[in-house]
Design a protein around this motif. Structure first.
Motif, PDB file in Angstrom:
ATOM      1  N   UNK A 472       0.851  -1.183   0.000  1.00 23.50           N
ATOM      2  CA  UNK A 472       0.000   0.000   0.000  1.00 23.50           C
ATOM      3  C   UNK A 472       0.894   1.243   0.000  1.00 23.50           C
ATOM      4  N   UNK A 473       0.493   2.263  -0.754  1.00 21.51           N
ATOM      5  CA  UNK A 473       1.340   3.453  -0.878  1.00 21.51           C
ATOM      6  C   UNK A 473       1.640   4.082   0.471  1.00 21.51           C
ATOM      7  N   UNK A 474       0.666   4.078   1.379  1.00 24.94           N
ATOM      8  CA  UNK A 474       0.882   4.710   2.676  1.00 24.94           C
ATOM      9  C   UNK A 474       1.882   3.937   3.533  1.00 24.94           C
ATOM     10  N   UNK A 475       2.132   2.654   3.205  1.00 24.05           N
ATOM     11  CA  UNK A 475       3.080   1.863   3.980  1.00 24.05           C
ATOM     12  C   UNK A 475       4.497   1.965   3.445  1.00 24.05           C
ATOM     13  N   UNK A 476       4.676   2.521   2.259  1.00 22.47           N
ATOM     14  CA  UNK A 476       6.016   2.630   1.688  1.00 22.47           C
ATOM     15  C   UNK A 476       6.981   3.420   2.578  1.00 22.47           C
ATOM     16  N   UNK A 477       6.564   4.572   3.140  1.00 20.86           N
ATOM     17  CA  UNK A 477       7.500   5.287   4.018  1.00 20.86           C
ATOM     18  C   UNK A 477       7.961   4.465   5.215  1.00 20.86           C
ATOM     19  N   UNK A 478       7.079   3.606   5.751  1.00 22.19           N
ATOM     20  CA  UNK A 478       7.463   2.751   6.869  1.00 22.19           C
ATOM     21  C   UNK A 478       8.545   1.765   6.428  1.00 22.19           C
ATOM     22  N   UNK A 482      12.469   1.668   7.969  1.00 19.18           N
ATOM     23  CA  UNK A 482      13.136   0.559   8.634  1.00 19.18           C
ATOM     24  C   UNK A 482      14.265  -0.019   7.785  1.00 19.18           C
ATOM     25  N   UNK A 483      14.111   0.046   6.471  1.00 21.96           N
ATOM     26  CA  UNK A 483      15.188  -0.392   5.590  1.00 21.96           C
ATOM     27  C   UNK A 483      16.390   0.541   5.746  1.00 21.96           C
ATOM     28  N   UNK A 498      20.055   7.472   0.935  1.00 19.36           N
ATOM     29  CA  UNK A 498      19.308   7.332  -0.310  1.00 19.36           C
ATOM     30  C   UNK A 498      17.951   6.689  -0.109  1.00 19.36           C
ATOM     31  N   UNK A 499      17.918   5.609   0.685  1.00 18.08           N
ATOM     32  CA  UNK A 499      16.655   4.905   0.940  1.00 18.08           C
ATOM     33  C   UNK A 499      15.711   5.778   1.771  1.00 18.08           C
ATOM     34  N   UNK A 500      16.249   6.430   2.796  1.00 15.09           N
ATOM     35  CA  UNK A 500      15.419   7.291   3.645  1.00 15.09           C
ATOM     36  C   UNK A 500      14.869   8.470   2.857  1.00 15.09           C
ATOM     37  N   UNK A 501      15.648   8.944   1.886  1.00 15.08           N
ATOM     38  CA  UNK A 501      15.166  10.034   1.039  1.00 15.08           C
ATOM     39  C   UNK A 501      13.937   9.642   0.244  1.00 15.08           C
ATOM     40  N   UNK A 502      13.871   8.366  -0.165  1.00 16.24           N
ATOM     41  CA  UNK A 502      12.687   7.887  -0.881  1.00 16.24           C
ATOM     42  C   UNK A 502      11.461   7.940   0.027  1.00 16.24           C
ATOM     43  N   UNK A 503      11.664   7.561   1.281  1.00 16.82           N
ATOM     44  CA  UNK A 503      10.552   7.621   2.228  1.00 16.82           C
ATOM     45  C   UNK A 503      10.110   9.032   2.490  1.00 16.82           C
ATOM     46  N   UNK A 504      11.064   9.942   2.602  1.00 17.31           N
ATOM     47  CA  UNK A 504      10.742  11.342   2.877  1.00 17.31           C
ATOM     48  C   UNK A 504      10.036  11.988   1.695  1.00 17.31           C
ATOM     49  N   UNK A 505      10.369  11.548   0.486  1.00 18.17           N
ATOM     50  CA  UNK A 505       9.709  12.086  -0.707  1.00 18.17           C
ATOM     51  C   UNK A 505       8.220  11.728  -0.723  1.00 18.17           C
ATOM     52  N   UNK A 512      10.504  10.074  12.397  1.00 17.97           N
ATOM     53  CA  UNK A 512      11.475   8.988  12.509  1.00 17.97           C
ATOM     54  C   UNK A 512      12.490   9.025  11.373  1.00 17.97           C
ATOM     55  N   UNK A 513      12.029   9.363  10.164  1.00 18.70           N
ATOM     56  CA  UNK A 513      12.953   9.426   9.027  1.00 18.70           C
ATOM     57  C   UNK A 513      13.908  10.600   9.182  1.00 18.70           C
ATOM     58  N   UNK A 514      13.384  11.737   9.630  1.00 18.19           N
ATOM     59  CA  UNK A 514      14.263  12.887   9.869  1.00 18.19           C
ATOM     60  C   UNK A 514      15.307  12.550  10.942  1.00 18.19           C
ATOM     61  N   UNK A 515      14.892  11.827  11.971  1.00 16.58           N
ATOM     62  CA  UNK A 515      15.829  11.426  13.017  1.00 16.58           C
ATOM     63  C   UNK A 515      16.940  10.542  12.453  1.00 16.58           C
TER      64      UNK A 515
END
Length: 598
Positions: A472-478, A482-483, A498-505, A512-515
């Motif tokens: 689900x699109x809303x679960x992609x940032x999660x 964690x990845x 790089x991976x966290x940037x995808x979540x932030x986008x 949590x991603x900013x942290x």
């Protein structure tokens, strides 16, 4: 002498029933007794039980709006249970705001004390209790709670069969019967939405029930961007409500009032306020709502919460969004500021009565029309003996909860959280994967467990598999979060960024991603970028002591000593036992003194 398994179980409680309960205080809130009496009763009770729960009650507003805001300061025992130093209160008068702050503390202390006491729960699998013939809450309520209309009760029973979870006795208030509810399931999806306390059970029930309805309609309006009709301020005739609104508008603060009642039959008023003269330099857009059986009190509740969160619109206050998001501009909520339709406050449903029992019965009848029932867990503290409950309404939406309508996702989450043995947990998730082949969330939870065990390469393979299964699109940032954490733990900081940037986008409002990004940039000695991410994390979660600490560390690296000290002090205010923050401060003071002597 050994006790039998049944002897270790909590006794079956009495059914919670509602009796006639007349209001004696109705100025700005509807209560059994005056706020002064509430405070007197509470302090007398605390003195009797000798629990260090309430340390102080302090006024924190600047006086600009002339709307009193108080917070209760936790005593040592309360802080150890709640892990939060203070609880805010609201009201039109100083006494009511103080009483609200005190009862908020009792509500939280009672709930978390209940939750942390294993004696309040039966820990067992669904299959075990079903075999014993216990009065279990039917599985259709669990499916309803996550709005799953495709999974069968038989499949859900198979998924839950071997997962040991915590069960608690509850009153189904709509049906007047006792049932065992899977507490672990409902806490996983509702968390701390639903606790309440009051001078009577009827008062606590109304508050808890209305809070759930409030969160429900707020979530629906937000997700569907519903153009909820504006409420004409000229239609406000209640003198307390009218005066309260004027306290905002006389300072040039723009207040938008909307009818969020939707189809519930229970009045909810949303209030959004902005001060153009101070925004965004020293104030924020404050967006909240209030639900009570009577429209005027719903409006008052919403406006006093705006005052509670706003810092008087000039003090650089930073509030934590909950039931409604925090808009960064009015354009984000144009469907609220310009819905194209206006109603009078008197057009809202009105279930008010001088008898709280009548109001509860009317609320239950309104929810029954939506096919929603009310479950109550008695969380009254055994020493305080102040009425406190945890309200559950299967079918209610919450903004903070996943929109996934797959009960399997929540069952997998339970397996991940409730099975303590790692091997058994992995075995259970693998078993669930056979029941639900191709479920991305099972791969996700397998990845989390493998990462926790330090099996990082296996974890990365599961994360990638989860992404391949079209989550689900809303679960992609999660998943990306964690990845990224997994890559961070492997020391692969640039890949993690790089991976966290995808979540932030996909979701910029992920603290949590900013942290994690802040940490990775810190490890790469990019302290300026780290400061930006930790600052944003604080914007999103103002109560996060660790982010204030991390911000302080990076500011110190940049030799911005005064700013660093300021953030370390805030961290210590929130977490008095954070020794690392104290160490940094001591070191900086020592360096300053040494520099002065040389």
């Amino acid at each position: 002498m050994l006790m039998s398994k049944s002897a270790q179980r909590p006794p079956i409680p009495e059914l919670i029933t509602c009796n006639d309960c007349r209001k004696s205080y109705t100025y700005d809130q509807d209560k059994v007794c005056s706020p002064e009496e509430t405070i007197t009763r509470l302090k007398r009770k605390l003195a009797e039980v000798k629990l260090d729960i309430l340390k102080d009650v302090q006024r924190v507003d600047t006086g600009r709006l002339d709307i009193p805001v108080y917070f209760s300061v936790c005593g040592r025992e309360a802080y150890e249970v709640i892990r939060n130093k203070k609880q805010l209160g609201k009201g039109c008068t100083p006494a009511q705001s103080q009483a609200s702050a005190c009862m908020e503390l009792i509500e939280r202390f009672s709930f978390y004390s209940f939750r942390q006491n294993p004696a309040n729960f039966i820990r067992a699998t669904y299959a075990e209790l079903q075999a014993e013939g216990q009065p279990l809450l039917p599985l259709r309520y669990l499916l309803q709670s996550v709005h799953d209309e495709t999974t069968s009760e038989e499949t859900l029973a198979e998924l839950l069969a071997d997962i040991p979870i915590r069960w608690a006795w509850a009153t189904n208030l709509s049906r007047g019967e006792l049932v065992l509810v899977p507490y672990s399931w409902f806490y996983a999806i509702n968390e701390f939405n639903g606790p309440s306390a009051g001078n009577s059970y009827e008062e606590a029930i109304l508050q808890g029930l209305c809070e759930i309805v409030e969160r429900h309609v707020c979530a629906v309006v937000t997700r569907e961007r519903i153009k909820a009709p504006r409420i004409d301020p000229q239609s406000i005739t209640d003198p307390v409500a009218a005066e309260l609104l004027q306290k905002f508008t006389r300072h040039g603060i723009q207040v938008y009032l909307n009818d969020f009642s939707l189809d519930t039959g229970i009045p909810t008023v949303a209030a959004l306020a902005i001060d153009p003269s101070t925004f965004p330099e020293t104030s924020e857009i404050v967006y909240t709502a209030g639900t009570t059986p009577e429209p005027n009190k719903a409006l008052i509740r919403a406006l006093t919460e705006v005052a509670q969160l706003s810092g008087d619109f000039h003090s650089k206050s930073n509030y934590l969004a909950s039931g409604l998001p925090k808009p960064l501009s009015l354009s984000e909520v144009d469907y609220i500021t310009d819905p194209g339709r206006t109603v009078k406050l008197s057009d809202l449903p009105d279930l008010g009565d001088h008898n709280m029992k009548v109001e509860i019965d009317r609320c239950l009848a309104a929810l029954d029309k939506l096919g929603m029932e009310v479950l109550l867990i008695n969380t009254r503290h055994p020493q305080l003996q102040i009425p406190a409950i945890y309200t559950i309404v299967p079918g209610a939406h919450f903004r903070e909860r996943s929109m996934s309508k797959n009960a399997g996702l929540f069952a997998a989450k339970l397996a991940h959280e409730q099975i303590s043995d790692p091997a058994a947990q992995i075995e259970q998730l693998a078993k669930m994967a056979k029941i639900l082949p191709g479920a991305y969330f099972i791969e996700f939870y397998l990845a989390k467990k493998k990462a926790y065990l330090g099996r990082f390469e296996e974890a990365l393979a599961h994360f990638n598999r989860s992404l391949e299964l079209k989550p689900e699109e809303e679960d992609l940032p999660y998943i990306y979060s964690f990845m990224g954490e997994c890559l961070k733990d492997m020391g692969r900081y640039q890949e993690a960024i790089g991976v966290l940037g995808k979540g932030l986008a996909l979701d910029e409002e992920r603290a949590d991603i900013h942290n994690l990004l802040g940490f990775c940039h810190f490890k790469l000695a990019d302290h300026e970028t780290a400061v930006g991410h930790f600052s944003r994390a604080i914007d999103l979660e103002p109560a996060s002591a660790i982010d204030f600490f991390n911000l302080g560390v990076n500011l110190r690296k940049l030799n911005r000593i005064e700013e660093a000290a300021h953030n370390f002090k805030i961290a210590l205010t929130m977490e008095p036992y954070m020794e690392l923050a104290r160490t940094h401060l001591d070191e900086m003071f020592a360096e300053r003194d040494q520099a002065a002597q040389s």
